[in-house]
Design a protein around this motif. Structure first.
Motif, PDB file in Angstrom:
ATOM      1  N   VAL A 209      -2.054  -0.448  -6.431  1.00  0.00           N
ATOM      2  CA  VAL A 209      -2.436  -0.561  -5.017  1.00  0.00           C
ATOM      3  C   VAL A 209      -1.755   0.491  -4.122  1.00  0.00           C
ATOM      4  O   VAL A 209      -2.247   0.824  -3.056  1.00  0.00           O
ATOM      5  N   VAL A 210      -0.625   1.026  -4.601  1.00  0.00           N
ATOM      6  CA  VAL A 210       0.127   1.972  -3.762  1.00  0.00           C
ATOM      7  C   VAL A 210      -0.640   3.283  -3.598  1.00  0.00           C
ATOM      8  O   VAL A 210      -1.023   3.918  -4.576  1.00  0.00           O
ATOM      9  N   GLU A 211      -0.850   3.671  -2.315  1.00  0.00           N
ATOM     10  CA  GLU A 211      -1.582   4.913  -2.045  1.00  0.00           C
ATOM     11  C   GLU A 211      -0.649   6.055  -1.679  1.00  0.00           C
ATOM     12  O   GLU A 211      -0.923   7.209  -1.989  1.00  0.00           O
ATOM     13  N   THR A 212       0.435   5.710  -0.982  1.00  0.00           N
ATOM     14  CA  THR A 212       1.311   6.754  -0.448  1.00  0.00           C
ATOM     15  C   THR A 212       2.777   6.439  -0.729  1.00  0.00           C
ATOM     16  O   THR A 212       3.183   5.286  -0.645  1.00  0.00           O
ATOM     17  N   VAL A 213       3.528   7.494  -1.051  1.00  0.00           N
ATOM     18  CA  VAL A 213       4.978   7.354  -1.168  1.00  0.00           C
ATOM     19  C   VAL A 213       5.614   8.329  -0.175  1.00  0.00           C
ATOM     20  O   VAL A 213       5.388   9.537  -0.263  1.00  0.00           O
ATOM     21  N   LEU A 214       6.363   7.796   0.772  1.00  0.00           N
ATOM     22  CA  LEU A 214       7.091   8.662   1.704  1.00  0.00           C
ATOM     23  C   LEU A 214       8.497   8.847   1.145  1.00  0.00           C
ATOM     24  O   LEU A 214       9.165   7.866   0.802  1.00  0.00           O
ATOM     25  N   VAL A 215       8.921  10.114   1.070  1.00  0.00           N
ATOM     26  CA  VAL A 215      10.209  10.398   0.446  1.00  0.00           C
ATOM     27  C   VAL A 215      11.167  11.023   1.456  1.00  0.00           C
ATOM     28  O   VAL A 215      10.904  12.108   1.986  1.00  0.00           O
ATOM     29  N   ALA A 216      12.267  10.332   1.728  1.00  0.00           N
ATOM     30  CA  ALA A 216      13.294  10.882   2.611  1.00  0.00           C
ATOM     31  C   ALA A 216      14.216  11.752   1.774  1.00  0.00           C
ATOM     32  O   ALA A 216      14.525  11.425   0.635  1.00  0.00           O
TER      33      ALA A 216
ATOM     34  N   ILE B 239      12.978   6.257 -10.335  1.00  0.00           N
ATOM     35  CA  ILE B 239      12.758   4.815 -10.552  1.00  0.00           C
ATOM     36  C   ILE B 239      11.427   4.395  -9.930  1.00  0.00           C
ATOM     37  O   ILE B 239      10.655   3.634 -10.525  1.00  0.00           O
ATOM     38  N   VAL B 240      11.162   4.935  -8.736  1.00  0.00           N
ATOM     39  CA  VAL B 240       9.883   4.615  -8.078  1.00  0.00           C
ATOM     40  C   VAL B 240       8.716   5.126  -8.933  1.00  0.00           C
ATOM     41  O   VAL B 240       7.736   4.409  -9.161  1.00  0.00           O
ATOM     42  N   ASP B 241       8.826   6.363  -9.410  1.00  0.00           N
ATOM     43  CA  ASP B 241       7.744   6.925 -10.239  1.00  0.00           C
ATOM     44  C   ASP B 241       7.465   6.035 -11.437  1.00  0.00           C
ATOM     45  O   ASP B 241       6.304   5.775 -11.776  1.00  0.00           O
ATOM     46  N   GLU B 242       8.524   5.550 -12.055  1.00  0.00           N
ATOM     47  CA  GLU B 242       8.360   4.694 -13.223  1.00  0.00           C
ATOM     48  C   GLU B 242       7.697   3.365 -12.827  1.00  0.00           C
ATOM     49  O   GLU B 242       6.765   2.903 -13.488  1.00  0.00           O
ATOM     50  N   ALA B 243       8.167   2.812 -11.723  1.00  0.00           N
ATOM     51  CA  ALA B 243       7.596   1.534 -11.260  1.00  0.00           C
ATOM     52  C   ALA B 243       6.114   1.685 -10.955  1.00  0.00           C
ATOM     53  O   ALA B 243       5.305   0.815 -11.286  1.00  0.00           O
ATOM     54  N   LEU B 244       5.757   2.828 -10.340  1.00  0.00           N
ATOM     55  CA  LEU B 244       4.379   2.979  -9.872  1.00  0.00           C
ATOM     56  C   LEU B 244       3.372   3.153 -11.004  1.00  0.00           C
ATOM     57  O   LEU B 244       2.170   3.039 -10.791  1.00  0.00           O
TER      58      LEU B 244
ATOM     59  N   MET C  70       7.062  15.663  -7.021  1.00  0.00           N
ATOM     60  CA  MET C  70       6.228  15.078  -5.970  1.00  0.00           C
ATOM     61  C   MET C  70       4.805  15.013  -6.510  1.00  0.00           C
ATOM     62  O   MET C  70       4.224  16.039  -6.887  1.00  0.00           O
ATOM     63  N   LYS C  71       4.244  13.827  -6.524  1.00  0.00           N
ATOM     64  CA  LYS C  71       2.896  13.689  -7.054  1.00  0.00           C
ATOM     65  C   LYS C  71       1.869  14.052  -5.977  1.00  0.00           C
ATOM     66  O   LYS C  71       1.822  13.439  -4.913  1.00  0.00           O
ATOM     67  N   GLU C  72       1.092  15.045  -6.302  1.00  0.00           N
ATOM     68  CA  GLU C  72       0.065  15.573  -5.397  1.00  0.00           C
ATOM     69  C   GLU C  72      -0.827  14.439  -4.854  1.00  0.00           C
ATOM     70  O   GLU C  72      -1.302  13.596  -5.619  1.00  0.00           O
ATOM     71  N   GLY C  73      -1.001  14.446  -3.540  1.00  0.00           N
ATOM     72  CA  GLY C  73      -1.917  13.465  -2.948  1.00  0.00           C
ATOM     73  C   GLY C  73      -1.284  12.102  -2.704  1.00  0.00           C
ATOM     74  O   GLY C  73      -1.791  11.308  -1.924  1.00  0.00           O
ATOM     75  N   ARG C  74      -0.201  11.809  -3.379  1.00  0.00           N
ATOM     76  CA  ARG C  74       0.434  10.504  -3.203  1.00  0.00           C
ATOM     77  C   ARG C  74       1.774  10.617  -2.477  1.00  0.00           C
ATOM     78  O   ARG C  74       2.079   9.848  -1.565  1.00  0.00           O
ATOM     79  N   ASP C  75       2.587  11.589  -2.872  1.00  0.00           N
ATOM     80  CA  ASP C  75       3.958  11.678  -2.365  1.00  0.00           C
ATOM     81  C   ASP C  75       4.063  12.662  -1.196  1.00  0.00           C
ATOM     82  O   ASP C  75       3.533  13.775  -1.268  1.00  0.00           O
TER      83      ASP C  75
ATOM     84  N   LYS D 192       0.826  -1.218   0.000  1.00  0.00           N
ATOM     85  CA  LYS D 192       0.000   0.000   0.000  1.00  0.00           C
ATOM     86  C   LYS D 192       0.851   1.255   0.000  1.00  0.00           C
ATOM     87  O   LYS D 192       0.387   2.341  -0.314  1.00  0.00           O
ATOM     88  N   MET D 193       2.099   1.074   0.440  1.00  0.00           N
ATOM     89  CA  MET D 193       2.967   2.248   0.587  1.00  0.00           C
ATOM     90  C   MET D 193       4.368   1.914   0.097  1.00  0.00           C
ATOM     91  O   MET D 193       4.805   0.767   0.202  1.00  0.00           O
ATOM     92  N   VAL D 194       5.054   2.943  -0.429  1.00  0.00           N
ATOM     93  CA  VAL D 194       6.474   2.796  -0.752  1.00  0.00           C
ATOM     94  C   VAL D 194       7.245   3.861   0.025  1.00  0.00           C
ATOM     95  O   VAL D 194       6.816   5.023   0.076  1.00  0.00           O
ATOM     96  N   ILE D 195       8.335   3.451   0.637  1.00  0.00           N
ATOM     97  CA  ILE D 195       9.205   4.415   1.321  1.00  0.00           C
ATOM     98  C   ILE D 195      10.501   4.499   0.516  1.00  0.00           C
ATOM     99  O   ILE D 195      11.148   3.486   0.255  1.00  0.00           O
ATOM    100  N   THR D 196      10.843   5.706   0.099  1.00  0.00           N
ATOM    101  CA  THR D 196      12.039   5.859  -0.738  1.00  0.00           C
ATOM    102  C   THR D 196      12.760   7.161  -0.378  1.00  0.00           C
ATOM    103  O   THR D 196      12.456   7.778   0.640  1.00  0.00           O
ATOM    104  N   SER D 197      13.709   7.563  -1.210  1.00  0.00           N
ATOM    105  CA  SER D 197      14.395   8.837  -0.978  1.00  0.00           C
ATOM    106  C   SER D 197      14.502   9.590  -2.295  1.00  0.00           C
ATOM    107  O   SER D 197      14.261   9.024  -3.363  1.00  0.00           O
TER     108      SER D 197
END
Ligand code: 7RM
Length: 635
Positions: free
Chosen positions: A199-206, A189-194, A215-220, A169-174
């Motif tokens: 199913v992924v709702e949220t991406v947390l970016v360090a 790479i994450v953007d391309e994969a997604l 940054m994708k509005e509402g997701r990232d 449901k979530m991806v944590i990346t940087s």
């Protein structure tokens, strides 16, 4: 701490015997005395390898982060838990104490919760080797979310396949990562994969490299902003012993990667116990494992095992060759590392370089050296022993797998002997057995066969995510009633095990079974050889013949290649026999490797067999560029 640490050979002997005669009493005692439980178990072990089903400590309730963090705070709150060494040697080292780690994990756990993650949800972690990687793993465990760490060197296709397989449901990346002089656009790479993952709702970016990313509005969401808004305490979720802790993908010889599922209590008990014993960790030691947390070695022996023991564990962001090939030794000296754990591929790469790289570094803090991931050849073993350990540090050649969760066969420093190229003796709780091709167990010593484990151990993977049938087929069907490792091994006169390589790497030449590893060892004995890989190719008379890919050292450039071919074959003839001589020898600039440093023989086999157009996906290789070169120069 260290109540369960074995001291001396007699203690090893009696401990091992107890673990075999009374396995349940053995693990009951270790689990009772060395961990904190919300509720104790009703049964120690329930198992049936025919189903297959394995349950350890059923009825128990616990949270692994209480064992890795909370319980240490009273006595070790100000002790360094994580020592972070950045890619750039001029950037300051970070000392993260157990108190600080606690706060960071709790905050992060609250961020997961406020973003809708609850117990049992899958969270994909795609991060470089920065503290946030360990913190996010532990934050998932705090709230009972199942982490699925994907090594941050994998491609977007490999990433999306893994995200989808377990419905994260979530991806944590940087925003990116540093690797030597390069930066890598992880978020891209994450953007391309997604694009392939619904199913992924949220991406947390360090934030790590401060690059300008989308940054994708509402997701990232920026992780640091979320953390700032979160409270510093999160009550640990109470987990059942057999609740999944994580999924970790491992590639099989065919098909989709397998999402190995590890559960909570048994994994915790076993990784903690083996960490303490195999590395003989003492309270103020600094322990460093150079693996990436994206592999099982990092899960078990950078994060969970060390932290469960209240250890100081090093997280290194960089590479062994940046800014130069002395980096490992600079870090050993700087932090007075006591236990150093790495892979044979790294040892061979460094051994290929000049010894000047070691010049001036004080390595006297080292007490134990470890290796893992593939068989270590004799030459590399001695190089490690002489140049790094100065012949004073036992080398633990640790054999295990993603599937086994923890080390199963390894020397124990100052308790059992070491022997070059041997993983030696089973750890307490492990019952290895060798089987012949007819499925008959080989009794006695001085034999070779398929390596199986006859009895469950606490940290074994319980299933393949979403595919229990494949789990049964892969591990429990070749030799019914036992776990089949896929490896071959020999047991010498002393009962020591030597892993001879994957069973599927055996080549039958004129009716003789030849393992690739011993032939490669022989070739590697040639002073001008850096690395080699052997595969079979069809041959009219012999059935199969041997094709060798050999990478030479710099110094070999001036030599006549045909002379070198003769010398290499002479070496094999001398060390193994004429039967093992190579029909073809191709000199290469490098060998195709997986991200964890394993030689991809599958690709080399196809090239040698003339199937160059059918190599499959090579995008997940560490060095896909060498494949072109090898294809062009095929003999
Ligand atoms: C920990 C890890 C597992 C495979 C395993 C072996 C090989 C690992 C050794 C070794 C010889 C060793 N997990 N292997 N350790 N071979 N000696 N000490 O590597 O799932 O990535 O790989 O690696 O073939 O089956 S893994």
């Amino acid at each position: 701490m260290s109540d369960y640490q074995i001291k001396g050979f007699a203690a090893y002997k009696s401990t091992y015997q107890k673990s075999v005669k009374e396995p349940e009493a053995f693990w009951d005692e270790i689990a009772s005395e060395n961990f904190v439980w919300q509720k104790k178990w009703d049964t120690v072990l329930d198992w049936d390898f025919s189903k297959p089903e394995v349950k350890w400590f059923e009825g128990a309730q616990l949270n692994i982060t209480e064992n890795c963090i909370d319980r240490h705070l009273e006595t070790r709150g100000d002790k360094t838990a994580i020592l972070f060494e950045p890619n750039d040697p001029s950037e300051a080292t970070q000392h993260i104490t157990y108190n600080e780690l606690s706060e960071r994990v709790n905050r992060f756990a609250n961020v997961l919760k406020s973003n809708g993650i609850t117990k049992g949800d899958r969270v994909c972690i795609y991060l470089p080797m920065i503290p946030e990687l360990a913190v996010s793993v532990l934050a998932c465990a705090r709230i009972g979310a199942i982490h699925s760490v994907v090594f941050a060197g994998f491609s977007s296709t490999a990433l999306s396949t893994r995200i989808n397989d377990s419905d994260c449901k979530m991806v944590i990346t940087s925003d990116g990562s540093y690797r030597g002089e390069k930066t890598i656009d992880l978020k891209g790479i994450v953007d391309e994969a997604l694009q392939e993952c619904s199913v992924v709702e949220t991406v947390l970016v360090a934030k790590r490299i401060n690059s300008d990313i989308q940054m994708k509005e509402g997701r990232d969401k920026w992780l640091q902003l979320e953390l700032g808004a979160a409270s510093a305490f999160c009550k640990p979720e109470m987990m059942d012993a057999e609740d999944p802790l994580f999924i970790l993908y491992t590639s099989g010889s065919t098909g989709m990667p397998k999402g190995m599922v590890h559960t909570t209590a048994g994994y915790m008990v076993y990784t903690a116990y083996t960490f303490s014993n195999v590395f003989q960790y003492q309270e103020n030691d600094v322990y460093w494992c150079t693996a990436d947390i994206g592999w099982i070695t990092g899960h078990s022996y950078i994060v969970y095992g060390p932290l469960a023991n209240g250890a100081t564990t090093v997280i290194f962001e960089g590479t062994p060759s940046y800014p130069d090939c002395g980096r490992f030794w600079a870090i050993v000296e700087k932090h007075k590392v006591n236990q150093f754990y790495t892979a044979p591929t790294a040892i061979r790469a460094l051994a290929k370089e000049s010894l000047d790289n070691l010049e001036g570094y004080d390595l006297s803090s080292l007490k134990v050296l470890g290796t893992v991931g593939e068989p270590i050849n004799e030459e590399a073993w001695h190089w490690y022993d002489e140049n790094i350990g100065k012949k004073k540090c036992p080398i633990v050649d640790t054999w295990w797998q993603t599937e086994t969760g923890g080390i199963l066969i390894s020397p124990i420093p100052n308790c059992t002997e070491t022997k070059p190229t041997y993983a030696t003796l089973p750890l307490p709780g492990t019952q290895p057995a060798l089987f012949d091709e007819n499925g008959v167990e080989l009794e006695g010593n001085n034999l070779e066969g398929s390596l199986c484990i006859k009895y469950p151990w606490p940290s074994m993977a319980r299933t393949i995510w979403g595919n229990h049938n494949r789990y049964r087929e892969t591990y429990f069907s070749a030799f019914p009633g036992t776990y089949f490792t896929g490896d071959g091994a020999l047991r010498d006169g002393d009962g020591f095990y030597r892993i001879t390589g994957r069973v599927d790497d055996v080549i039958i030449v004129s009716g003789h079974n030849l393992g690739t590893a011993p032939i490669e060892d022989a070739i590697n004995e040639h002073p001008l050889v850096a690395e080699s890989a052997i595969v079979g190719f069809p041959h009219d008379i012999k059935g199969s013949a041997l094709y060798g890919y050999v990478t030479l050292k710099e110094k070999a450039l001036s030599r006549n290649p045909d002379d070198l071919r003769l010398e290499i074959n002479q070496m094999i003839a001398d060390l193994i026999g004429l039967i093992a001589k190579l029909d073809k020898i191709q000199f290469t600039n490098g060998l195709p490797k997986t991200r964890s440093g394993k030689i991809m023989r599958r690709i080399l086999r196809k090239i040698a067999c003339g199937e160059v157009d059918n190599l499959g996906d090579i995008s997940t290789l560490l060095n896909p560029e060498v494949v072109e070169d090898i294809k062009e120069n095929v003999i």
